[in-house]
Write an enzyme that holds these catalytic residues in place. Structure first.
Site, short mmCIF file in Angstrom:
data_model
loop_
_atom_site.label_atom_id
_atom_site.label_comp_id
_atom_site.label_asym_id
_atom_site.label_seq_id
_atom_site.Cartn_x
_atom_site.Cartn_y
_atom_site.Cartn_z
N HIS A 119 -0.48 0.52 -9.95
CA HIS A 119 -1.22 -0.41 -9.08
C HIS A 119 -1.74 -1.61 -9.88
CE1 HIS A 119 -3.66 -0.53 -5.09
NE2 HIS A 119 -3.31 -1.75 -5.47
N ARG A 177 0.85 -1.19 0.00
CA ARG A 177 0.00 0.00 0.00
C ARG A 177 0.88 1.24 0.00
NH1 ARG A 177 -3.46 -2.75 -1.61
NH2 ARG A 177 -5.57 -3.10 -0.77
#
EC number: 1.1.1.79
Length: 312
Positions: free
Chosen positions: A275, A227
């Site tokens: 991502h 993250r």
């Protein structure tokens, strides 16, 4: 058996059809605002509060490996889901292989000094460089869950010294295990390539900061696959500018999409992807969810349940 489905971007019709094929005795529908009809299971990603609130569900499945977003919403809206209702995340479902591909390719990229050769190419310089040895290229994995185990397994084949750092001791063949804050320094001191696969919890936010980076060997590399909030971006850039870090590969960011004004875009030793390191693969997800629901209906033990207190 009634199943409701909600995802803001997935093709709901495909998922409904695939789930009904995998679970012939189930009736599956896309949830829409105003649907208060009974349901036994819910498959969700970023669900509205009203979708789950007040329902007597047997279980909820988050359509991803990370559950920080839904847990954050549950903390803000406790009425959204009774604490007795189990929450499941997707276990692997093809993400393990994707993480293996990403991690191995990047470690080899740095090990073979392809970043250095690209820099030489940009200067039109023909200059063979000294090779690194595997013995000096220790890889440390922060986070030893399902994906961390997969990444360690794939790197073993390449002969790199491996270590992992986690909450509990691991007994993975060929991997040194370090536990807790008291062993973090020892883990970092010999880690040439740091791979972050930690869950997003209150304890891990901002963990990759100047204090942590200073404990790595000079010329280390950072690969963030977890993250964006794990990384203090200003500290990372400072470590790159000072030479403490030789390079960073980032797939996740504290703000996504990454703002155009971010200095990460322009830093010569930062590489990035948007991502995509491991995305949900629908067929594998359907297989896991249908298998788990079948086990739950039979009262059999299952895996993948989220510990809400721990955050993963």
């Amino acid at each position: 058996m009634e199943i409701i489905f909600y995802h803001p971007t997935f093709n709901a019709a495909w998922w409904v059809n695939a789930l009904e094929k995998a679970l012939p005795h189930a009736r599956v529908r896309e949830w829409k605002v105003g649907d208060n009809n009974p349901a036994d299971y819910a498959l969700v990603w970023q669900p509205p509060v009203e979708m789950l609130a007040g329902r007597r569900l047997k279980a909820v499945f988050a359509l991803g490996a990370g559950v920080d977003a839904i847990l954050s919403k549950l903390n803000a809206h406790p009425e959204m889901l009774d604490a007795s209702i189990p929450l499941f995340r997707l276990e692997d479902t093809g993400m393990g292989l994707q993480m293996q591909e990403y991690a191995v390719s990047q470690v080899l990229h740095w090990f073979r000094r392809f970043d250095d050769y690209q820099a030489l190419k940009n200067q039109a310089l023909w200059k063979p460089l000294p090779e690194y040895t595997r013995e000096e290229f220790s890889v440390g994995i922060m986070g030893a869950g399902v994906l961390g185990a997969k990444v360690a397994e794939s790197l073993q084949a390449w002969g790199f010294p491996l270590r992992c750092w986690s909450r509990s001791r691991k007994s993975w063949p060929g991997v040194e295990s370090y536990v807790g804050r008291e062993e973090l320094r020892a883990f970092l001191n010999q880690t040439r390539v740091l791979i972050n696969l930690l869950p997003n919890t209150a304890q891990t936010v901002g963990i990759i900061n100047s204090e942590l980076l200073d404990q790595l060997p000079d010329g280390a590399y950072v690969l963030n696959l977890a993250r964006g909030v794990h990384v203090q971006e200003a500290d990372l850039l400072a470590a790159l500018d000072s030479g403490k870090l030789k390079g960073a590969m980032l797939d996740v960011f504290s703000q996504e999409p990454l703002p155009q004004e971010s200095p990460l875009w322009r830093h010569p030793r930062v590489a990035m992807t948007p991502h995509i390191a491991a995305v949900t693969r629908p067929a594998e997800a359907i297989d896991y969810i249908s298998r788990t629901i079948t086990q739950l209906e039979k009262g059999e033990p299952v895996t993948g349940q989220v510990d809400r207190a721990r955050g993963y």
